[in-house]
Design a protein around this motif. Structure first.
Motif, PDB file in Angstrom:
ATOM      1  N   LEU A  71      13.034  36.353 -61.918  1.00 29.54           N
ATOM      2  CA  LEU A  71      13.634  36.073 -60.619  1.00 29.54           C
ATOM      3  C   LEU A  71      13.523  37.268 -59.674  1.00 29.54           C
ATOM      4  N   SER A  72      13.780  38.472 -60.172  1.00 27.23           N
ATOM      5  CA  SER A  72      13.748  39.645 -59.293  1.00 27.23           C
ATOM      6  C   SER A  72      12.336  39.934 -58.797  1.00 27.23           C
ATOM      7  N   ARG A  73      11.343  39.761 -59.666  1.00 24.66           N
ATOM      8  CA  ARG A  73       9.963  40.004 -59.241  1.00 24.66           C
ATOM      9  C   ARG A  73       9.523  38.969 -58.210  1.00 24.66           C
ATOM     10  N   HIS A  74       9.930  37.727 -58.406  1.00 22.82           N
ATOM     11  CA  HIS A  74       9.556  36.700 -57.437  1.00 22.82           C
ATOM     12  C   HIS A  74      10.264  36.941 -56.097  1.00 22.82           C
ATOM     13  N   SER A  75      11.515  37.395 -56.153  1.00 20.24           N
ATOM     14  CA  SER A  75      12.237  37.723 -54.931  1.00 20.24           C
ATOM     15  C   SER A  75      11.547  38.846 -54.172  1.00 20.24           C
ATOM     16  N   ASP A  76      11.091  39.884 -54.884  1.00 16.29           N
ATOM     17  CA  ASP A  76      10.355  40.970 -54.247  1.00 16.29           C
ATOM     18  C   ASP A  76       9.039  40.469 -53.660  1.00 16.29           C
ATOM     19  N   HIS A  77       8.357  39.580 -54.405  1.00 16.85           N
ATOM     20  CA  HIS A  77       7.060  39.065 -53.947  1.00 16.85           C
ATOM     21  C   HIS A  77       7.204  38.300 -52.630  1.00 16.85           C
ATOM     22  N   LEU A  78       8.271  37.504 -52.529  1.00 12.48           N
ATOM     23  CA  LEU A  78       8.499  36.724 -51.311  1.00 12.48           C
ATOM     24  C   LEU A  78       9.225  37.523 -50.236  1.00 12.48           C
ATOM     25  N   GLY A  79       9.896  38.618 -50.636  1.00 10.33           N
ATOM     26  CA  GLY A  79      10.710  39.372 -49.689  1.00 10.33           C
ATOM     27  C   GLY A  79      11.949  38.612 -49.271  1.00 10.33           C
ATOM     28  N   GLU A  80      12.422  37.684 -50.104  1.00 11.59           N
ATOM     29  CA  GLU A  80      13.556  36.827 -49.766  1.00 11.59           C
ATOM     30  C   GLU A  80      14.742  37.199 -50.645  1.00 11.59           C
ATOM     31  N   ARG A  81      15.921  37.396 -50.028  1.00 14.15           N
ATOM     32  CA  ARG A  81      17.105  37.830 -50.772  1.00 14.15           C
ATOM     33  C   ARG A  81      18.244  36.814 -50.717  1.00 14.15           C
ATOM     34  N   PHE A  82      18.543  36.320 -49.523  1.00 13.12           N
ATOM     35  CA  PHE A  82      19.766  35.532 -49.341  1.00 13.12           C
ATOM     36  C   PHE A  82      19.719  34.194 -50.083  1.00 13.12           C
ATOM     37  N   TYR A  83      18.639  33.424 -49.906  1.00 13.44           N
ATOM     38  CA  TYR A  83      18.553  32.141 -50.598  1.00 13.44           C
ATOM     39  C   TYR A  83      18.464  32.352 -52.107  1.00 13.44           C
ATOM     40  N   TYR A  84      17.761  33.398 -52.495  1.00 11.46           N
ATOM     41  CA  TYR A  84      17.650  33.698 -53.922  1.00 11.46           C
ATOM     42  C   TYR A  84      19.004  34.042 -54.527  1.00 11.46           C
ATOM     43  N   ALA A  85      19.789  34.852 -53.817  1.00  8.31           N
ATOM     44  CA  ALA A  85      21.105  35.230 -54.342  1.00  8.31           C
ATOM     45  C   ALA A  85      22.010  34.012 -54.466  1.00  8.31           C
ATOM     46  N   SER A  86      21.982  33.129 -53.469  1.00  8.68           N
ATOM     47  CA  SER A  86      22.786  31.907 -53.566  1.00  8.68           C
ATOM     48  C   SER A  86      22.337  31.047 -54.743  1.00  8.68           C
ATOM     49  N   MET A  87      21.021  30.952 -54.921  1.00 11.46           N
ATOM     50  CA  MET A  87      20.502  30.151 -56.021  1.00 11.46           C
ATOM     51  C   MET A  87      20.952  30.697 -57.380  1.00 11.46           C
ATOM     52  N   THR A  88      20.882  32.008 -57.540  1.00  9.18           N
ATOM     53  CA  THR A  88      21.273  32.579 -58.829  1.00  9.18           C
ATOM     54  C   THR A  88      22.779  32.462 -59.061  1.00  9.18           C
ATOM     55  N   PHE A  89      23.576  32.567 -57.999  1.00 12.84           N
ATOM     56  CA  PHE A  89      25.012  32.300 -58.135  1.00 12.84           C
ATOM     57  C   PHE A  89      25.256  30.875 -58.638  1.00 12.84           C
ATOM     58  N   ILE A  90      24.512  29.915 -58.086  1.00  7.14           N
ATOM     59  CA  ILE A  90      24.685  28.515 -58.483  1.00  7.14           C
ATOM     60  C   ILE A  90      24.244  28.307 -59.940  1.00  7.14           C
ATOM     61  N   ILE A  91      23.151  28.950 -60.340  1.00  8.15           N
ATOM     62  CA  ILE A  91      22.719  28.867 -61.746  1.00  8.15           C
ATOM     63  C   ILE A  91      23.825  29.382 -62.664  1.00  8.15           C
ATOM     64  N   ALA A  92      24.426  30.523 -62.301  1.00  7.41           N
ATOM     65  CA  ALA A  92      25.499  31.098 -63.121  1.00  7.41           C
ATOM     66  C   ALA A  92      26.687  30.141 -63.201  1.00  7.41           C
ATOM     67  N   ALA A  93      27.058  29.559 -62.057  1.00  9.78           N
ATOM     68  CA  ALA A  93      28.177  28.613 -62.040  1.00  9.78           C
ATOM     69  C   ALA A  93      27.890  27.416 -62.928  1.00  9.78           C
ATOM     70  N   SER A  94      26.653  26.943 -62.914  1.00  7.14           N
ATOM     71  CA  SER A  94      26.276  25.807 -63.752  1.00  7.14           C
ATOM     72  C   SER A  94      26.416  26.140 -65.235  1.00  7.14           C
ATOM     73  N   GLY A  95      26.021  27.352 -65.603  1.00  9.80           N
ATOM     74  CA  GLY A  95      26.126  27.756 -67.004  1.00  9.80           C
ATOM     75  C   GLY A  95      27.556  27.765 -67.501  1.00  9.80           C
ATOM     76  N   PHE A  96      28.477  28.310 -66.702  1.00  6.16           N
ATOM     77  CA  PHE A  96      29.882  28.329 -67.122  1.00  6.16           C
ATOM     78  C   PHE A  96      30.474  26.923 -67.142  1.00  6.16           C
ATOM     79  N   ALA A  97      30.014  26.046 -66.252  1.00  6.88           N
ATOM     80  CA  ALA A  97      30.489  24.665 -66.273  1.00  6.88           C
ATOM     81  C   ALA A  97      30.033  23.964 -67.555  1.00  6.88           C
ATOM     82  N   ILE A  98      28.785  24.213 -67.967  1.00  8.85           N
ATOM     83  CA  ILE A  98      28.297  23.646 -69.228  1.00  8.85           C
ATOM     84  C   ILE A  98      29.142  24.147 -70.397  1.00  8.85           C
ATOM     85  N   ALA A  99      29.403  25.468 -70.428  1.00 13.96           N
ATOM     86  CA  ALA A  99      30.200  26.042 -71.518  1.00 13.96           C
ATOM     87  C   ALA A  99      31.628  25.503 -71.518  1.00 13.96           C
TER      88      ALA A  99
END
Length: 444
Positions: free
Chosen positions: A304-332
């Motif tokens: 994820l970090s390398r792809h974020s650097d490649h695109l130069g995109e931070r904000f949408y990526y950070a929101s996406m990773t927050f949502i992935i984390a939230a999904s994981g805790f919901a599954i648990a």
């Protein structure tokens, strides 16, 4: 030399310089953070023996986990200001030696109160480490390289948890050696290395690029120039004085995002060995199974970090990773089988560690050099308050319901809220820049 040749030479010089900086700096800060996470998280495995010896219930254990983050949060801003004024060599080496001492002292715990006291001292000792290194990396790496080296620094977190999972069970088997409980050996053996690393750092670290005698003059000039261009080209949050800086609405917004992130970070590891222990596994096998989620987190963070650097995109990526984390805790939270529990924590690890690497490029890049020390300290402080709060909530919820569902759902909600706040920050910062309004004048 024509323009194309000049640009190629400049590009080659930049890559060579950054590689040299990374080779010199990254192994040290990664080892530092590796040991910090090891000593922050060893209470998770110690709990397999310690909770019974000290008579701790889930809420007491949660307090012991959280109190470290509380004292950590209280001293982050002063520690970061000290680092900015006196440099990394003084600040980071002091932090390492003090927290190593605090970890060794944990072996002398006699009951809940002394456990809280030593864990509080650990938080005070380690205070300022993460925001201090984030500040340090912003002083050494240009914007276009920052996410990958933030991520490299943060590789230390899952690697440390993987190592801790594999080694801690074996250390617990020393139970009774020389009359000491296994959990006491855990604190002693894992507290000595940071003391030694701190002594090395006192002679090894360099505070600023212009002091780097291990770079050539040409490399130093390129690096200083690149960092200056980044500072002038990026919309930044300015503040005059520490108080004005830390009360800046954008800084508070970054801090609330970090609050949600820390709710996830502080929930990834402390409870997992105890959950896995309920599967009926011996301590050595508990460690092997516990290592699976952070392995997934490490792979996800790199990608994820390398792809974020490649695109130069931070904000949408950070929101996406927050949502992935939230999904994981919901599954648990709703998992009823060991397989789904491990799957949930794997997803949560990918999301949390990916966020840790990508989110921090935003405050690093939108804060002026004058604002950064105090502002990054406040962002870290608010995050640590999340780390102090959530273990107590999870522990109390478990004592009341005999399960982790409610606690993990609270973590998931905090992460989702942080994902929304990242987009609020994007609108405030990026959209203002696109409309031609300078953020440095809009956000004061």
């Amino acid at each position: 030399m024509n323009k194309v040749d000049g640009a190629t030479a400049e590009s080659h010089l930049g890559r060579t310089t950054v590689r040299k900086v990374a080779t010199r700096l990254m192994w040290f800060v990664m080892t530092l953070y590796f040991l910090a996470i090891l000593d922050r998280g060893n209470i998770s495995f110690a709990a397999l023996q310690m909770n019974k010896d000290l008579g701790l219930n889930a809420e007491m254990f949660g307090i012991a986990v959280g109190i470290m983050y509380l004292t950590y949060s209280m001293f982050e801003i002063p520690s970061n200001l000290i680092l900015h004024r006196y440099g990394a060599r003084v600040t980071l080496t002091r932090i390492a030696m003090l927290w190593g001492l605090a970890t060794v002292l944990m072996a002398f715990t006699q009951g809940p109160l002394s456990l809280y006291m030593f864990r509080g001292f650990l938080g005070f000792a380690e205070s300022g480490l993460f925001p201090g290194v984030m500040l340090l990396l912003s002083l050494w790496f240009p914007f276009s390289y920052r996410a990958r080296y933030n991520a490299m620094f943060n590789y230390a977190v899952p690697i440390s948890y993987i190592f801790a999972s594999l080694i801690s069970g074996a250390i617990l088997e020393l139970n009774g050696t020389f009359g000491l409980a296994g959990w006491k050996w855990l604190f002693i053996l894992e507290g000595i290395p940071p003391i030694l690393l701190g002594l090395i750092g006192a002679f090894y670290l360099t505070d600023r690029p212009h002091q780097a005698t291990w770079l050539t003059v040409e490399e130093r000039d390129w690096l200083v120039g690149a960092l200056e261009r980044d500072a002038s080209a990026t919309g930044v949050v300015h503040g005059e004085g520490v108080l004005k800086t830390i009360l800046n609405p954008m800084v508070l917004l970054f801090g609330l995002c970090n609050f949600g992130l820390f709710c996830g970070l502080a929930s990834l590891f402390p409870w997992l060995p105890q959950i896995i222990k309920t599967f009926g596994l011996p301590a050595s096998q508990v460690g092997v199974v516990t290592a699976i989620p952070p392995i997934a987190g490490l792979i996800g963070m790199i990608a994820l970090s390398r792809h974020s650097d490649h695109l130069g995109e931070r904000f949408y990526y950070a929101s996406m990773t927050f949502i992935i984390a939230a999904s994981g805790f919901a599954i648990a939270a709703f998992a009823t089988t060991p397989t789904w529990i491990i799957a949930g924590f794997m997803v949560a690890n990918v999301g949390v560690y990916g966020t840790q690497a990508i989110f921090w490029t935003i405050p690093q890049s939108y804060l002026s050099r004058q604002s950064a020390p105090g502002a990054i300290g406040l962002v870290g402080t608010l995050g640590s308050i999340g780390g102090a709060t959530i273990p107590v909530i999870i522990g109390r919820a478990k004592d009341n319901s005999d399960g982790y569902t409610i606690g993990f759902l609270v973590v998931s909600a905090a992460l989702l809220f942080a994902a929304i706040l990242v987009q609020v920050a994007r609108v405030r910062l990026v959209e203002n820049e696109r409309s031609g309004e300078s953020t440095r004048h809009k956000v004061v």
